[in-house]
Design a protein around this motif. Structure first.
Motif, PDB file in Angstrom:
ATOM      1  N   GLN A   1       0.817  -1.200   0.000  1.00  0.00           N
ATOM      2  CA  GLN A   1       0.000   0.000   0.000  1.00  0.00           C
ATOM      3  C   GLN A   1       0.856   1.258   0.000  1.00  0.00           C
ATOM      4  O   GLN A   1       1.948   1.284   0.567  1.00  0.00           O
ATOM      5  CB  GLN A   1      -0.927   0.006   1.229  1.00  0.00           C
ATOM      6  N   ASP A   2       0.327   2.318  -0.594  1.00  0.00           N
ATOM      7  CA  ASP A   2       0.989   3.617  -0.520  1.00  0.00           C
ATOM      8  C   ASP A   2       0.786   4.200   0.871  1.00  0.00           C
ATOM      9  O   ASP A   2      -0.273   4.000   1.486  1.00  0.00           O
ATOM     10  CB  ASP A   2       0.405   4.567  -1.565  1.00  0.00           C
ATOM     11  N   PRO A   3       1.768   4.939   1.377  1.00  0.00           N
ATOM     12  CA  PRO A   3       1.605   5.560   2.698  1.00  0.00           C
ATOM     13  C   PRO A   3       0.467   6.579   2.703  1.00  0.00           C
ATOM     14  O   PRO A   3       0.247   7.282   1.722  1.00  0.00           O
ATOM     15  CB  PRO A   3       2.952   6.247   2.936  1.00  0.00           C
ATOM     16  N   ALA A   4      -0.255   6.618   3.813  1.00  0.00           N
ATOM     17  CA  ALA A   4      -1.276   7.639   4.047  1.00  0.00           C
ATOM     18  C   ALA A   4      -0.998   8.214   5.426  1.00  0.00           C
ATOM     19  O   ALA A   4      -0.949   7.476   6.407  1.00  0.00           O
ATOM     20  CB  ALA A   4      -2.672   7.034   3.991  1.00  0.00           C
ATOM     21  N   ASN A   5      -0.794   9.513   5.509  1.00  0.00           N
ATOM     22  CA  ASN A   5      -0.404  10.162   6.772  1.00  0.00           C
ATOM     23  C   ASN A   5       0.862   9.529   7.338  1.00  0.00           C
ATOM     24  O   ASN A   5       1.010   9.385   8.552  1.00  0.00           O
ATOM     25  CB  ASN A   5      -1.544  10.080   7.791  1.00  0.00           C
ATOM     26  N   GLY A   6       1.750   9.121   6.453  1.00  0.00           N
ATOM     27  CA  GLY A   6       3.050   8.615   6.877  1.00  0.00           C
ATOM     28  C   GLY A   6       3.115   7.130   7.148  1.00  0.00           C
ATOM     29  O   GLY A   6       4.165   6.613   7.511  1.00  0.00           O
ATOM     30  N   ALA A   7       1.988   6.403   7.005  1.00  0.00           N
ATOM     31  CA  ALA A   7       1.998   4.978   7.335  1.00  0.00           C
ATOM     32  C   ALA A   7       1.275   4.169   6.271  1.00  0.00           C
ATOM     33  O   ALA A   7       0.338   4.638   5.627  1.00  0.00           O
ATOM     34  CB  ALA A   7       1.332   4.741   8.686  1.00  0.00           C
ATOM     35  N   ARG A   8       1.741   2.937   6.100  1.00  0.00           N
ATOM     36  CA  ARG A   8       1.067   2.015   5.191  1.00  0.00           C
ATOM     37  C   ARG A   8      -0.038   1.223   5.883  1.00  0.00           C
ATOM     38  O   ARG A   8      -0.841   0.565   5.233  1.00  0.00           O
ATOM     39  CB  ARG A   8       2.094   1.054   4.576  1.00  0.00           C
ATOM     40  N   GLY A   9      -0.065   1.272   7.209  1.00  0.00           N
ATOM     41  CA  GLY A   9      -1.071   0.545   7.969  1.00  0.00           C
ATOM     42  C   GLY A   9      -0.580   0.288   9.381  1.00  0.00           C
ATOM     43  O   GLY A   9       0.586   0.541   9.709  1.00  0.00           O
ATOM     44  N   THR A  10      -1.480  -0.217  10.207  1.00  0.00           N
ATOM     45  CA  THR A  10      -1.175  -0.478  11.611  1.00  0.00           C
ATOM     46  C   THR A  10      -1.614  -1.891  11.976  1.00  0.00           C
ATOM     47  O   THR A  10      -2.713  -2.321  11.614  1.00  0.00           O
ATOM     48  CB  THR A  10      -1.906   0.531  12.529  1.00  0.00           C
ATOM     49  N   ILE A  11      -0.757  -2.612  12.696  1.00  0.00           N
ATOM     50  CA  ILE A  11      -1.058  -3.957  13.182  1.00  0.00           C
ATOM     51  C   ILE A  11      -0.947  -3.933  14.700  1.00  0.00           C
ATOM     52  O   ILE A  11       0.100  -3.560  15.248  1.00  0.00           O
ATOM     53  CB  ILE A  11      -0.086  -5.000  12.601  1.00  0.00           C
TER      54      ILE A  11
END
Length: 233
Positions: free
Chosen positions: A121-131
């Motif tokens: 995934q492209d970063p959104a707000n500096g992150a690609r996601g959270t686990i």
């Protein structure tokens, strides 16, 4: 950018329900995984979630759940745990094995599947996601007659730290949350708080999870502990 999907494995009442409501209120599409999804009917109706029946410790079922999600995945949360109580000398090996599969191996399966998707995934707000992994004080200290729970939670904590060191530099935020105490749950008589705040409020825990999702990447936490304010250290 529109918000993506939030995945909660081990969905039910209490913390999972609080997380589902708050994530839905923010605008996330929800996928709720559980062994028994009939218990989720009211929550599904309230949040618009999609419920999926699965065994979180089954590799094929976990992989299929993530493969069936289209679009961006913003957060994946693993809640399940299991234990076999009793003196270590008398514990049933198969019960301990199953507890480890649910608490630790299932967490690995979610981490593996979620990371695979998020790294694309492209970063959104500096992150690609959270686990996020729901831990317990048993992942920090072992208690008598609770060997299987400590084994599972120590393993889960180690998994989260290893993943954080690997994935943070690639834009995927990973954190383990030490829930150091019982969680209040009005659906269970033994979990009803008497107003003394001796038990953790599931809505307040959910707020902490959302806070982890919103952290700036310059200050990402990989582990936090939540405990009642009246508890003595």
């Amino acid at each position: 950018m529109a918000l993506g999907t939030a995945v909660i494995i081990g969905a039910g009442s209490g913390l999972s329900a609080s997380l589902a409501r708050k994530l839905a209120a923010r605008g996330h599409a929800l996928v709720l995984g559980a062994r028994n999804i009939s218990k989720l009917d009211d929550l599904v109706a309230e949040t618009g979630a999609r419920a999926v029946a699965l065994d979180g410790s089954d590799p094929a079922e976990m992989e299929a759940l993530f493969a069936d999600i289209t679009g961006r995945i913003d957060v994946a949360i693993y809640n399940p745990s299991a234990r076999s109580r009793g003196p270590v000398a008398t514990l049933d090996p198969e019960e301990v094995r199953r507890a480890m599969e649910i608490t630790a191996f299932g967490a690995f399966l979610l981490g593996r599947a979620a990371a695979g998707r998020m790294l694309e995934q492209d970063p959104a707000n500096g992150a690609r996601g959270t686990i996020l992994f729901t831990g317990a004080s048993a992942g920090v200290k072992g208690f008598p007659q609770s060997a299987s729970f400590a084994m599972g939670k120590f393993a889960q904590r180690g998994l989260a730290e290893s993943m954080a060191r690997e994935l943070h530099p690639q834009g995927v935020h990973v954190a383990w949350v030490n829930i150091d105490g019982g969680i209040s749950n009005t659906a269970r008589a033994e979990r009803t708080d008497d107003g003394s705040d001796k038990m953790l409020d599931p809505d307040a825990i959910a707020d902490a999870y959302l806070g982890l999702m919103d952290q700036h990447r310059s200050t990402w936490s990989n582990e936090i502990a939540l405990r009642p304010w009246v508890e003595r250290f």
